[in-house]
Design a protein around this motif. Structure first.
Motif, PDB file in Angstrom:
ATOM      1  N   GLY A 159       0.828  -1.226  -0.050  1.00  0.00           N
ATOM      2  CA  GLY A 159      -0.112   0.063  -0.112  1.00  0.00           C
ATOM      3  C   GLY A 159       0.545   1.319  -0.057  1.00  0.00           C
ATOM      4  O   GLY A 159       0.397   2.320   0.259  1.00  0.00           O
ATOM      5  N   THR A 160       2.131   1.094  -0.331  1.00  0.00           N
ATOM      6  CA  THR A 160       2.970   2.206  -0.396  1.00  0.00           C
ATOM      7  C   THR A 160       2.741   2.944  -1.655  1.00  0.00           C
ATOM      8  O   THR A 160       2.168   2.502  -2.707  1.00  0.00           O
ATOM      9  N   GLN A 161       3.664   4.080  -1.981  1.00  0.00           N
ATOM     10  CA  GLN A 161       3.563   4.742  -3.216  1.00  0.00           C
ATOM     11  C   GLN A 161       4.617   4.239  -4.351  1.00  0.00           C
ATOM     12  O   GLN A 161       5.770   3.809  -3.949  1.00  0.00           O
ATOM     13  N   LYS A 162       4.147   4.066  -5.435  1.00  0.00           N
ATOM     14  CA  LYS A 162       5.017   3.499  -6.497  1.00  0.00           C
ATOM     15  C   LYS A 162       6.066   4.514  -6.734  1.00  0.00           C
ATOM     16  O   LYS A 162       5.875   5.765  -6.594  1.00  0.00           O
ATOM     17  N   GLY A 163       7.440   4.343  -6.971  1.00  0.00           N
ATOM     18  CA  GLY A 163       8.244   5.167  -7.185  1.00  0.00           C
ATOM     19  C   GLY A 163       9.110   5.206  -5.837  1.00  0.00           C
ATOM     20  O   GLY A 163       9.113   4.514  -4.993  1.00  0.00           O
ATOM     21  N   GLN A 174       5.625   9.980   0.879  1.00  0.00           N
ATOM     22  CA  GLN A 174       5.124   9.019   1.663  1.00  0.00           C
ATOM     23  C   GLN A 174       5.608   7.517   1.305  1.00  0.00           C
ATOM     24  O   GLN A 174       4.798   6.364   1.766  1.00  0.00           O
TER      25      GLN A 174
END
Lengths: 472, 385
Positions: free
Chosen positions: A371-375, A380
């Motif tokens: 559920g983390t951010q791509k990249g 975040q």
């Protein structure tokens, strides 16, 4: 006199229930399952408690780590008696000790930092005090407060184990528990406070408009050197210190500092050696980003900003710690059959390769299941949280639960303890400063520099080959 | 001493020395000034995107939401900035299950039949089922590009959020008529965020055939929303990087992760004859300095001068602050912008810091619910060229 858990970790014999790599694989599977379940319950932005805001979840994650370090390394499991540690079922032991660590954690965060310091000293430790300021929303008040509290933890997670690993508990090493634990807790908390005030307090002081010139140095003194006013510059080297402490303690077996015979010289050399190694890592990992992504541009956001680059140094360092701890906890610190320098070098290379693989795998896939951010660089996207969360679970499993169920704990006999100590000493005695050793060292120094030059030259091309995520 | 022992001693020394040598070199060289000799020099591509005479920006709405505390409270309650925007249960995708328990599928099922012809009804349903629907506003602006021959061409950048608020704003600025008359050639969506994109049916209500440009990186729900909103025109998914549009105008897609599970942002560059480069952004999540640096590396522009900028600069959208924003405030001077028309997610606090720093920020009139004269508000215009 009751020894509580003094030397418990060294004096327990973990016996594999199955041969070969099966216990390590079973433990990995088990701990990853616990990791994912607890990640979903506590941290995941799609899960139940959604603490990955990110700072709120990170704060609890970091302080839980410290709680376990305090309980095991500083207090030797005090007030639990040795017999209880040796005879209680690992599941019961794990549950009791984990619950206690969480209880102390909550008392410390809510009672000491938010309640006491936040209400009677520094307002930024308490979200409710911050919300009284015009324009600050409750969300960011909580985030600012969590950032301050967790940074204290980051510093303590370097200094607390460093006092045990490097300073060998001196000058209180002969003192019984809990006096020794409280003494080390006091000195490390005191040092953490000093480091906090000269690293993160100026960062907090410029979070507000106008800058709080009267209470913190603004702009911070590191601005020109670090190319940013952000305290992430310090987060970077402090994280590296935390990682290096554990490398020294686990896969490096305190080599080469353990060759120094004089006690106080060895202790100070280890303590400051850890800092120097961490600074080397701190500068190199920043340089590695410049070589692969290009020179940082002050004022920009994300992957090109110096403040994020410094933060990412700490993030990269953590990827190195994960395989090191796995090797130490579940692979019996493999290999052990060679001389100490060869063992240490082999483990370091294994961990470096594993860290690179883990780094690539994390950034390629974590957004799909955590559920983390791509990249790489979103504010975040905080790989330190899942990696330290996993490390916490490993610590609880290894320290509190004796690697159950794949291993069984059997107390070593006095003879076995003596034999282990002799073997460890023999490994150290095996290193002699003969003319050949010194010649080898000279040749090694040259090879080391050459290896560095080749690495630096090859990094841009290597990065181009490994297309982790689309570059721009 | 035997040869074997000597060899072993040499090996131990060599391994120890290698470690010290590597660490020593890492520490001594990696952050020294000498390291800069190894940095690759970026060749400027100097892509010619042509020139135009001027570009006028009309701020249709910059108030994406009306109360920070309410919006950030929703975000906090739903689990933070990483939660998927379609699950917040914000209008128009409310399903009545409360904060953090929404989904695109549930929400769109309740309003799809009314899109885009009966937005009043759709919004009324959304209001009943959503969390804090009256806090929704939106971001959108009209771009009027004057070509060198005097011909004027119109484009929309973004379509806002609240159907109700955006319809009012469109009517206030005459956008509804322009769309009905097919005067506006295309709608550029900067990114998939609720406040820039969820008001899409308001544009389609007046011109369902309009060409839409979206940046690469939209999630499946976002793409489905275009179909569900009744779009019948051409949809162009712009790939990462530079894309020339008309003489003097180009878009650029930055592949960047953005909060609330959004990926990729599309911004616009204009090359104004004799003036220089003008950058127009939705939120500028890539950062204003990276935006300017990208232009420097990619595009040939008049006088090599960054003339102006318009839009949300995404610095402190919630009036939060971080020392890295001070890095930006301090560094912006290097780029020599001659006119700064900022608003929206720039944050009032940041605009005031810009003004304190002496930057040429164009002040606004603080009308139509815009908060402060420190930046260009709703209904304000700015012309470059």
């Amino acid at each position: 006199m009751e020894r509580f858990g003094e030397h418990y970790l060294e004096e327990r014999k973990l016996v594999k229930r199955w041969s070969g790599p099966i216990p390590a694989l079973v433990s990995l599977l088990l701990t990853l399952t616990v990791f994912y379940a607890t990640w979903w319950i506590f941290q995941d932005p799609r899960g139940i408690m959604r603490m990955y805001t990110p700072y709120s979840g990170y704060m609890y994650c970091r302080w839980w780590l410290i709680m376990m370090i305090w309980m095991v390394y500083l207090f030797d499991f005090w007030p639990f008696k040795r017999k209880w540690l040796e005879t209680t079922h690992p599941l019961v032991k794990g549950a009791v000790l984990t619950l206690i660590s969480v209880a102390i954690l909550l008392i410390l965060v809510k009672g000491f930092f938010e309640g006491f310091l936040g209400n009677y000293g520094l307002a930024y430790f308490n979200p409710e005090q911050l919300e009284k300021l015009d324009g600050i929303t409750s969300f960011f008040a909580a985030e600012y407060s969590a950032l301050a509290i967790l940074m204290f933890a980051a510093i303590a997670s370097w200094l607390s184990p460093a006092w045990v690993v490097a300073m060998e508990n001196a000058p209180w090493h002969k003192m019984p528990q809990p006096a020794r634990g409280f003494s080390i807790l006091t000195i490390t908390f005191f040092l953490s406070t000093i480091v906090y005030f000269v690293t993160m307090h100026p960062h907090m002081g410029i979070l507000y408009h106008p800058w709080q010139y009267f209470t913190s140095i603004a702009p911070p003194y590191w601005e020109k050197f670090a190319d940013t006013v952000s305290g992430n510059f310090h987060v970077s080297w402090i994280m590296c210190c935390t990682v290096v402490v554990w490398l020294v303690e686990t896969i490096w077996e305190r080599y080469p500092f353990n060759l120094i015979k004089n006690d106080w010289l060895r202790r100070f050399a280890t303590f400051f050696g850890i800092i120097l190694i961490a600074l080397a890592m701190h500068f190199f990992l920043y340089f590695a980003q410049e070589l692969t992504w290009g020179e940082a541009i002050r004022g920009t956001r994300r992957a090109f900003s110096p403040d994020w680059r410094w933060l990412h140094v700490g993030e990269m360092a953590i990827f190195f710690l994960v395989p090191a701890l796995f090797l130490s906890f579940y692979c019996d610190n493999w290999p052990k059959k060679f001389s100490m320098p060869v063992n240490v070098a082999t483990r370091t290379i294994v961990c470096l390769v594993a860290a690179v693989v883990l780094y690539i795998a994390y950034y390629k896939t974590s957004h799909l299941f955590l559920g983390t951010q791509k990249g790489f660089s979103h504010p975040q996207q905080f790989p330190m949280i899942p990696t330290i969360w996993l490390i916490n679970i490993w610590l609880a499993h290894h320290w509190f639960m004796d690697n159950w169920p794949a291993w069984k704990m059997v107390p070593k006999t006095a003879h076995e303890i003596e034999a282990d100590r002799n073997a460890a000493q023999a490994q150290i005695d095996d290193i002699r400063f003969t003319p050949k050793f010194v010649t080898g060292m000279g040749a090694g120094l040259a090879m080391g520099v050459l290896f560095y030059v080749v690495t630096v030259r090859a990094l841009p091309a290597l990065y181009e080959i490994i297309d982790i995520i689309p570059k721009n | 001493m035997s040869d074997t022992i000597k060899r072993r001693d040499f090996l131990k020394g060599a391994i120890t020395g290698t470690g010290i040598g590597v660490l020593g070199a890492m520490g001594a060289y990696s952050y020294s000034g000498a390291r800069k000799a190894l940095f690759s020099k970026t060749e400027r591509k100097m892509t010619d995107i042509g020139t135009c005479r001027s570009v006028k920006v009309t701020n249709i709405s910059e108030t994406s939401w009306f109360d920070n505390q309410t919006l950030v409270g929703d975000i906090k309650g739903a689990g933070g900035l990483l939660v998927d925007q379609y699950s917040y249960n914000w209008a128009p995708f409310g399903n009545g299950n409360g904060l953090g328990k929404g989904s695109y599928a549930d929400g769109i099922a309740k309003i799809k039949q009314y899109l885009p012809h009966d937005l009043d009804k759709a919004w009324e349903i959304a209001q009943e089922n959503s969390v804090n629907p009256d806090n929704a506003g939106g971001y959108s602006c009209l771009l009027e590009v004057e070509e060198l021959d005097g011909n004027k061409r119109k484009f929309l950048l973004d379509s806002g959020w609240s159907y109700k608020w955006m319809d009012e704003c469109f009517k206030r600025e005459g956008i509804d008529k322009m769309l009905e008359n097919r005067e506006i050639e295309a709608l550029f969506i900067s990114h998939e965020h609720f406040d820039h994109y969820w008001g899409l049916p308001v544009t389609l209500k007046y011109d369902p055939t309009i060409t839409i440009y979206i940046p690469e990186g939209f999630y499946p729900e976002g793409k489905q929303y275009i179909k569900d909103s009744g779009h019948t025109g051409k949809l162009i998914e712009v790939k990462n990087g530079l894309c020339k549009q008309i003489p003097g105008m180009a878009s650029y897609v930055f592949p960047i992760p953005i909060i609330c599970r959004v990926y990729g942002e599309q911004s616009l560059y204009f090359n104004i004859k004799d003036k220089g480069l003008v950058s127009v952004t939705g939120c500028c999540h890539q950062g204003i300095i990276r935006f300017a640096e990208t232009a420097y590396n990619e595009i040939k522009y008049e006088n090599d001068q960054c003339h102006g900028i318009y839009g949300g600069l995404h610095i402190s959208p919630f009036d939060d602050w971080d020392p890295k924003y001070d890095d930006l405030v301090i560094s912006l001077e290097r780029y020599g912008f001659e006119r700064i028309g900022c608003n929206h997610c720039t944050g009032v606090l940041c605009a005031k810091k810009f003004i304190s720093q002496g930057y040429p920020v164009i002040e606004g009139t603080a009308r139509f619910r815009s908060k402060d004269k420190a930046y260009l508000g709703n209904g304000d215009t700015i012309t470059f060229g």
